[in-house]
Design an enzyme around this catalytic site. Sequence first.
Site, PDB file in Angstrom:
ATOM      1  N   GLY A  32     -44.397  81.317  -2.064  1.00  0.00           N
ATOM      2  CA  GLY A  32     -44.360  82.665  -1.512  1.00  0.00           C
ATOM      3  C   GLY A  32     -45.379  83.594  -2.155  1.00  0.00           C
ATOM      4  O   GLY A  32     -45.767  84.596  -1.559  1.00  0.00           O
ATOM      5  N   ASP A  88     -38.702  80.315  -8.994  1.00  0.00           N
ATOM      6  CA  ASP A  88     -39.822  80.351  -9.938  1.00  0.00           C
ATOM      7  C   ASP A  88     -41.114  80.577  -9.159  1.00  0.00           C
ATOM      8  O   ASP A  88     -41.101  80.709  -7.935  1.00  0.00           O
ATOM      9  CB  ASP A  88     -39.830  79.111 -10.854  1.00  0.00           C
ATOM     10  CG  ASP A  88     -40.375  77.841 -10.207  1.00  0.00           C
ATOM     11  OD1 ASP A  88     -41.072  77.919  -9.183  1.00  0.00           O
ATOM     12  OD2 ASP A  88     -40.099  76.743 -10.742  1.00  0.00           O
ATOM     13  N   VAL A 145     -43.605  78.958  -8.046  1.00  0.00           N
ATOM     14  CA  VAL A 145     -44.166  78.105  -6.995  1.00  0.00           C
ATOM     15  C   VAL A 145     -43.181  77.772  -5.870  1.00  0.00           C
ATOM     16  O   VAL A 145     -43.459  76.927  -5.028  1.00  0.00           O
ATOM     17  CB  VAL A 145     -44.749  76.791  -7.569  1.00  0.00           C
ATOM     18  CG1 VAL A 145     -45.926  77.087  -8.472  1.00  0.00           C
ATOM     19  CG2 VAL A 145     -43.687  75.988  -8.319  1.00  0.00           C
ATOM     20  N   LYS A 146     -42.037  78.438  -5.839  1.00  0.00           N
ATOM     21  CA  LYS A 146     -41.072  78.120  -4.789  1.00  0.00           C
ATOM     22  C   LYS A 146     -41.337  78.952  -3.515  1.00  0.00           C
ATOM     23  O   LYS A 146     -42.110  79.903  -3.535  1.00  0.00           O
ATOM     24  CB  LYS A 146     -39.657  78.368  -5.311  1.00  0.00           C
ATOM     25  CG  LYS A 146     -39.292  77.466  -6.509  1.00  0.00           C
ATOM     26  CD  LYS A 146     -39.436  75.982  -6.212  1.00  0.00           C
ATOM     27  CE  LYS A 146     -38.649  75.068  -7.135  1.00  0.00           C
ATOM     28  NZ  LYS A 146     -39.325  74.725  -8.404  1.00  0.00           N
ATOM     29  N   THR A 147     -40.650  78.569  -2.428  1.00  0.00           N
ATOM     30  CA  THR A 147     -40.921  79.184  -1.116  1.00  0.00           C
ATOM     31  C   THR A 147     -40.748  80.699  -1.139  1.00  0.00           C
ATOM     32  O   THR A 147     -41.523  81.423  -0.528  1.00  0.00           O
ATOM     33  CB  THR A 147     -40.001  78.567  -0.036  1.00  0.00           C
ATOM     34  OG1 THR A 147     -40.171  77.156  -0.055  1.00  0.00           O
ATOM     35  CG2 THR A 147     -40.336  79.108   1.341  1.00  0.00           C
TER      36      THR A 147
END
Length: 398
Positions: A3, A183, A185-187
């Site tokens: 995201g 965190d 790097v999540k969506t």
Amino acid sequence: MPGFELFGEAERKEVNDVLDNGVLMRYGFDGMRNGHWKAKELESELQITFQSKHVQLVSSGTAAVSVALASAGVGAGDEVIMPTFTFVASFEAIMMLGAIPVLVDIDDTLGLDPIAVKDAITSKTKAVMVVQMCGSMANMDGLQTICNAHNVLLIEDACQAIGGTYKGKPLGSIGDLGCFSFDFVKTITCGEGGAVITNNKKYYINADHYSDHGHDHIGNDRGAEAHPFLGYNFRISELHSAVGLAQVKRLPEFLEIQKKNFNILKDALSEIPEVTFRCVPDGGVESCAFLNFFLTDLDTTRKVIQGFKEEGVDACWNYFDNSWHYIRKWDHLKNQNSLYPISKEVKEGLKYLQTKTFKQSDHYIGRNISCLIKLSWTEIEVKERANKMVKIIKSKIK
Ligand SMILES: *Cc1c(COP(=O)(O)O)cnc(C)c1O
């Protein structure tokens, strides 16, 4: 998936709200806040998104798994079944409570194999932790049936599958408790953050107290609150929650982009007869955060990955030799390299890892390529990428 690729005005505005009144903590300071309760607001949004009665935000996805297990009473000497293919957080979170991670094979869903789970259940098994890897899911009906039959908890780690569904239910909302990571790097991201979701009020209250030193959160004087049981600090801050609040409102937009990019790549690869795709259980809808496919053998897979590297196709991995996600490279776990003494029970409980092999997992992970689906690609970029990937794969197939 990440995201953060689309940060903008919305994120800035929410963060500035918090900075303007200076209350960075999610609890207390009622008078100073000017009505800003970002963590509470985000929890309400997530209740809707994940169709769950209760949501407890915490400081990370790893914390979410520990808090979920603790809230359901899993602890010293209990066995928790988990997959060989996951993130290191899974066994870390289990071991933090003095429980024993019992690793078992995955199947062609890239998630826990229900048969392997059934074979691993003992009188000590307290929970099965399914990890919904790379945007899709394990055979949830199969796992639920086994958990029901043996009266063990089903805990869902949906950190990598935000927005995926199974038979109409959001992933994470199917088991007794679900865990998410926000965190970087999540969506959707908070920078750092996580959530525990559940429909069970007792587990929720336990999670609420446990993640804040056991505080009972009754009344509006933090200093006077009681501690019905021991807790820890896994709190999220208002600043992190503010970022997440902006991001969760954009989730439908992110999922739409992921799906579009995913389908362009999948359609292109479908034309290669040697390429097969990960199995998605009946009734499952992927979040499309990753595209996962299998080649015929490990050697070809390695050559294709090498080809991708040489030709600049980034963000595609074969996890066989990966130290974060697959059992083969977890020597620190197998050798119990700990800074501090580990309990006798856990030491004993982990001994099987010195000798146990996971042929079925090797069979799938060795041939798997997992490609991150980015949000920032233009349509032209995705199409060029697809053409390149097809060309490279064809050139490496014997
Ligand atoms: C990211 C992730 C976690 C841990 O999340 P953190 O917020 O980084 O602690 C746990 N499980 C899976 C499957 C993940 O991908």
